[in-house]
Design a protein around this motif. Sequence first.
Motif, PDB file in Angstrom:
ATOM      1  N   ARG A 282       0.896  -1.127  -0.152  1.00 49.54           N
ATOM      2  CA  ARG A 282       0.002  -0.057   0.060  1.00 49.54           C
ATOM      3  C   ARG A 282       0.643   1.229   0.103  1.00 49.54           C
ATOM      4  O   ARG A 282       0.638   2.125  -0.909  1.00 49.54           O
ATOM      5  CB  ARG A 282      -0.896   0.004   1.234  1.00 49.54           C
ATOM      6  CG  ARG A 282      -1.966   1.255   1.405  1.00 49.54           C
ATOM      7  CD  ARG A 282      -2.478   1.210   2.424  1.00 49.54           C
ATOM      8  NE  ARG A 282      -3.442   0.135   2.660  1.00 49.54           N
ATOM      9  CZ  ARG A 282      -3.998  -0.187   3.925  1.00 49.54           C
ATOM     10  NH1 ARG A 282      -3.637   0.641   4.883  1.00 49.54           N
ATOM     11  NH2 ARG A 282      -5.057  -1.154   4.013  1.00 49.54           N
ATOM     12  N   PHE A 283       1.868   1.306   0.641  1.00 42.24           N
ATOM     13  CA  PHE A 283       2.508   2.479   1.000  1.00 42.24           C
ATOM     14  C   PHE A 283       3.628   2.626  -0.087  1.00 42.24           C
ATOM     15  O   PHE A 283       4.563   3.621   0.000  1.00 42.24           O
ATOM     16  CB  PHE A 283       3.378   2.434   2.412  1.00 42.24           C
ATOM     17  CG  PHE A 283       2.359   2.904   3.509  1.00 42.24           C
ATOM     18  CD1 PHE A 283       2.349   4.187   3.641  1.00 42.24           C
ATOM     19  CD2 PHE A 283       1.928   1.977   4.099  1.00 42.24           C
ATOM     20  CE1 PHE A 283       1.263   4.525   4.982  1.00 42.24           C
ATOM     21  CE2 PHE A 283       0.813   2.356   5.062  1.00 42.24           C
ATOM     22  CZ  PHE A 283       0.633   3.465   5.670  1.00 42.24           C
ATOM     23  N   LYS A 284       3.849   1.950  -1.359  1.00 43.39           N
ATOM     24  CA  LYS A 284       4.503   2.112  -2.513  1.00 43.39           C
ATOM     25  C   LYS A 284       3.806   3.416  -3.270  1.00 43.39           C
ATOM     26  O   LYS A 284       4.370   3.632  -4.179  1.00 43.39           O
ATOM     27  CB  LYS A 284       4.768   0.840  -2.928  1.00 43.39           C
ATOM     28  CG  LYS A 284       5.846   0.014  -2.343  1.00 43.39           C
ATOM     29  CD  LYS A 284       6.185  -1.423  -3.170  1.00 43.39           C
ATOM     30  CE  LYS A 284       7.171  -2.017  -2.344  1.00 43.39           C
ATOM     31  NZ  LYS A 284       7.501  -3.129  -2.897  1.00 43.39           N
ATOM     32  N   MET A 285       2.686   3.249  -3.012  1.00 40.00           N
ATOM     33  CA  MET A 285       1.744   4.496  -3.720  1.00 40.00           C
ATOM     34  C   MET A 285       1.691   4.392  -5.328  1.00 40.00           C
ATOM     35  O   MET A 285       1.873   5.201  -6.021  1.00 40.00           O
ATOM     36  CB  MET A 285       2.430   5.929  -3.310  1.00 40.00           C
ATOM     37  CG  MET A 285       2.462   6.246  -1.916  1.00 40.00           C
ATOM     38  SD  MET A 285       0.805   6.288  -1.106  1.00 40.00           S
ATOM     39  CE  MET A 285       1.342   6.967   0.349  1.00 40.00           C
ATOM     40  N   ALA A 286       1.701   3.126  -5.700  1.00 42.04           N
ATOM     41  CA  ALA A 286       1.473   2.626  -7.055  1.00 42.04           C
ATOM     42  C   ALA A 286       0.363   2.935  -7.838  1.00 42.04           C
ATOM     43  O   ALA A 286      -0.626   2.990  -7.129  1.00 42.04           O
ATOM     44  CB  ALA A 286       1.992   1.171  -7.321  1.00 42.04           C
ATOM     45  N   PRO A 287       0.537   3.288  -9.034  1.00 38.71           N
ATOM     46  CA  PRO A 287      -0.824   3.380  -9.828  1.00 38.71           C
ATOM     47  C   PRO A 287      -1.532   2.056 -10.081  1.00 38.71           C
ATOM     48  O   PRO A 287      -0.811   1.192 -10.065  1.00 38.71           O
ATOM     49  CB  PRO A 287      -0.270   4.069 -11.130  1.00 38.71           C
ATOM     50  CG  PRO A 287       1.105   3.495 -11.347  1.00 38.71           C
ATOM     51  CD  PRO A 287       1.829   3.431  -9.934  1.00 38.71           C
ATOM     52  N   GLY A 288      -2.787   2.057 -10.320  1.00 33.45           N
ATOM     53  CA  GLY A 288      -3.474   0.949 -10.568  1.00 33.45           C
ATOM     54  C   GLY A 288      -3.958   0.071  -9.424  1.00 33.45           C
ATOM     55  O   GLY A 288      -3.108  -0.357  -8.675  1.00 33.45           O
ATOM     56  N   PHE A 289      -5.191   0.242  -9.107  1.00 33.47           N
ATOM     57  CA  PHE A 289      -5.792  -0.364  -7.791  1.00 33.47           C
ATOM     58  C   PHE A 289      -5.580  -2.002  -7.787  1.00 33.47           C
ATOM     59  O   PHE A 289      -5.990  -2.819  -8.748  1.00 33.47           O
ATOM     60  CB  PHE A 289      -7.121  -0.174  -7.871  1.00 33.47           C
ATOM     61  CG  PHE A 289      -7.688  -0.804  -6.420  1.00 33.47           C
ATOM     62  CD1 PHE A 289      -7.435  -0.021  -5.234  1.00 33.47           C
ATOM     63  CD2 PHE A 289      -8.632  -1.604  -6.338  1.00 33.47           C
ATOM     64  CE1 PHE A 289      -7.850  -0.648  -4.146  1.00 33.47           C
ATOM     65  CE2 PHE A 289      -9.402  -2.112  -5.439  1.00 33.47           C
ATOM     66  CZ  PHE A 289      -8.856  -1.591  -4.044  1.00 33.47           C
ATOM     67  N   LYS A 290      -4.936  -2.456  -6.703  1.00 29.05           N
ATOM     68  CA  LYS A 290      -4.851  -3.852  -6.586  1.00 29.05           C
ATOM     69  C   LYS A 290      -5.513  -4.228  -5.035  1.00 29.05           C
ATOM     70  O   LYS A 290      -4.820  -3.914  -4.109  1.00 29.05           O
ATOM     71  CB  LYS A 290      -3.428  -4.378  -6.579  1.00 29.05           C
ATOM     72  CG  LYS A 290      -2.564  -4.146  -7.943  1.00 29.05           C
ATOM     73  CD  LYS A 290      -1.341  -4.530  -7.860  1.00 29.05           C
ATOM     74  CE  LYS A 290      -0.688  -4.411  -9.440  1.00 29.05           C
ATOM     75  NZ  LYS A 290       0.530  -4.708  -9.375  1.00 29.05           N
ATOM     76  N   PRO A 291      -6.645  -4.766  -5.029  1.00 28.89           N
ATOM     77  CA  PRO A 291      -7.427  -4.885  -3.839  1.00 28.89           C
ATOM     78  C   PRO A 291      -6.809  -5.744  -2.816  1.00 28.89           C
ATOM     79  O   PRO A 291      -5.940  -6.923  -3.213  1.00 28.89           O
ATOM     80  CB  PRO A 291      -8.682  -5.245  -4.288  1.00 28.89           C
ATOM     81  CG  PRO A 291      -8.603  -6.068  -5.482  1.00 28.89           C
ATOM     82  CD  PRO A 291      -7.597  -5.459  -6.182  1.00 28.89           C
ATOM     83  N   GLU A 292      -7.014  -5.475  -1.605  1.00 30.72           N
ATOM     84  CA  GLU A 292      -6.417  -6.559  -0.661  1.00 30.72           C
ATOM     85  C   GLU A 292      -7.220  -7.758  -0.786  1.00 30.72           C
ATOM     86  O   GLU A 292      -8.659  -7.474  -0.996  1.00 30.72           O
ATOM     87  CB  GLU A 292      -6.458  -5.966   0.827  1.00 30.72           C
ATOM     88  CG  GLU A 292      -6.399  -6.999   2.028  1.00 30.72           C
ATOM     89  CD  GLU A 292      -4.841  -7.256   1.969  1.00 30.72           C
ATOM     90  OE1 GLU A 292      -4.828  -8.346   2.886  1.00 30.72           O
ATOM     91  OE2 GLU A 292      -3.893  -6.960   1.529  1.00 30.72           O
TER      92      GLU A 292
END
Length: 427
Positions: A282-292
Amino acid sequence: MEFQNSAEFAHQLDEQDALHNYRDQFLIPQHNGKDIIYLCGNSLGLQPKSTKQHLDAKLGEWQSLAVEGWFQGDNPWLEYHKQLLPALCNIVGAHSSEITIMNSLTINLHLLMVSFYQPKNGRYKIIMEGGAFPSDQYAVESQVKFHGFNPEDAVIEIFPRVGESTLRTEDILNMIKAHGNEVALVLFGGINYYTGQLFDMQNIAATAHEVGALAGFDLAHAAGNVPLQLHKWNADFACWCSYKYMNSGPGGISGIFVHEKHHNNPQLNRFAGWWGYRNDTRFKMAPGFKPEVGAEGWQVSTSPVLLMAAHKASLDIFEQAGSVNTLREKALVLTAYLEYLINQINQQAGDELFKIITPVNQQERGSQLSIICKRNGKAIFDYLANQGVIGDWREPDVIRLSPVPLYNTFTDVYTAALHLTQAAKTL
């Protein structure tokens, strides 16, 4: 049990009550120097005495740690919600991965319908109980409009038969089957707020699945009130509030359930937010949503830690008291005693002054009796309030009385019936 209409009998039941001392863990409002008789837990539960302690602890962490409170201290806020999951798993009958704590009830209902109401291939209709709580009605209406449908066509409401106050399970199941090819979603309350009817969620879910539809439940009046087994019943989703039978404060935080069978389904739409992103990255702030994976993947916004602290204060009491079944056992007797006393009033009057519209069958109701007042309903309700008996008024003629096993006594119920008797005589 053979009930008696006497203060001595009510006191005897209180002395035998294994949960009697839990009342001491709640703050009881006062009326003329005495504890009120609070029979409105179906609307807002009483405040646990420990709530202030839990809130003060979080305020202290905010004071001493500021932003570092998310990661430091004895209970870092980032993982704080996980402390609440064991109790909630027991209350709603779910695996820990299937539930999370977030938002408020109607927001969660909308977010879940984004995923679980996806009309296609001629399936676009939603079946729900007629007379559901208005928020559910408005949410469903707006969702079908959002998808371009007319609510008058797309929403099927099931009402009781003429002359009856509650729904028959057979009518619910037959309606689902009759519209099977058109139904996308069956959405029911666990308990109807107005009548107090507890629905057969297991059979409703099974029948929805038989016709190819999904099944979801609004558990606002059921969570913390009756035993639930959402995973076992194969419900697709559910949501609930925490401020009624779970005593977590006005506007308290809500929760959701998403069955594990949906956790890895990439076809489900969802409205995403950073808080639902994969925890490990989460804290890498990457684009593109990858849900838990799991229900946490439906989270959108930052956890409100203070609301969760208030929620935990109450959930701790639930854990101390034991299983929901233990609470249910007392609730059944409390409600049955209230029913007996109301029937006694009618018998003594030689008339049905108060008609109970909540099902007589104990397995079809929670800790609530809804009574229709034959005459002077609002005046009777106001009389009760002036005597320190707090229930809930619903137009045009219904008083809802809800004895809660954690803090109500049999003496409460007996005294409330005494005031109801006097009101019937004088008004």
